[in-house]
Scaffold this motif. Structure first.
Motif, PDB file in Angstrom:
ATOM      1  N   MET A   1       1.435  -6.164  14.166  1.00 21.71           N
ATOM      2  CA  MET A   1       1.079  -5.988  12.766  1.00 21.71           C
ATOM      3  C   MET A   1       1.192  -4.501  12.438  1.00 21.71           C
ATOM      4  N   HIS A  55      -1.495  -4.400   5.569  1.00 22.82           N
ATOM      5  CA  HIS A  55      -1.106  -4.880   6.893  1.00 22.82           C
ATOM      6  C   HIS A  55      -0.001  -5.902   6.685  1.00 22.82           C
ATOM      7  N   THR A  57       3.109  -8.609   8.000  1.00 23.33           N
ATOM      8  CA  THR A  57       3.457  -9.582   9.016  1.00 23.33           C
ATOM      9  C   THR A  57       4.915  -9.970   8.836  1.00 23.33           C
ATOM     10  N   ASP A  67      -0.451  -9.425   5.075  1.00 27.47           N
ATOM     11  CA  ASP A  67      -1.318 -10.242   5.919  1.00 27.47           C
ATOM     12  C   ASP A  67      -2.635 -10.513   5.241  1.00 27.47           C
TER      13      ASP A  67
END
Length: 67
Positions: A1, A55, A57, A67
């Motif tokens: 991540m 974050h 992904t 995320d």
């Protein structure tokens, strides 16, 4: 991540973030915001465009999402 600075269109319901989508640039984000406001019941909802540190992904197709 990984953490990355992105432009995001965020949807808040009663002050709580319920959805966010990455946008290519601020112009696209503002366009999507206007379209959503025309097509949604905006009672207790707020849409905001902004540069956010998120974050990220990786999706199966190689694209990224928050995320």
């Amino acid at each position: 991540m990984a953490t990355k600075l992105v432009i995001a269109l965020c949807l808040f319901l009663n002050g709580q973030l319920i959805e966010h989508r990455i946008q290519n640039n601020m112009s696209t984000c503002l366009k999507m915001k206007r379209e959503a406001q025309r097509n949604m019941d905006m009672t207790n909802k707020q849409l905001m465009c902004g540069e956010v540190e998120a974050h990220m992904t990786k999706n199966v197709d190689g694209s990224e999402s928050i995320d």
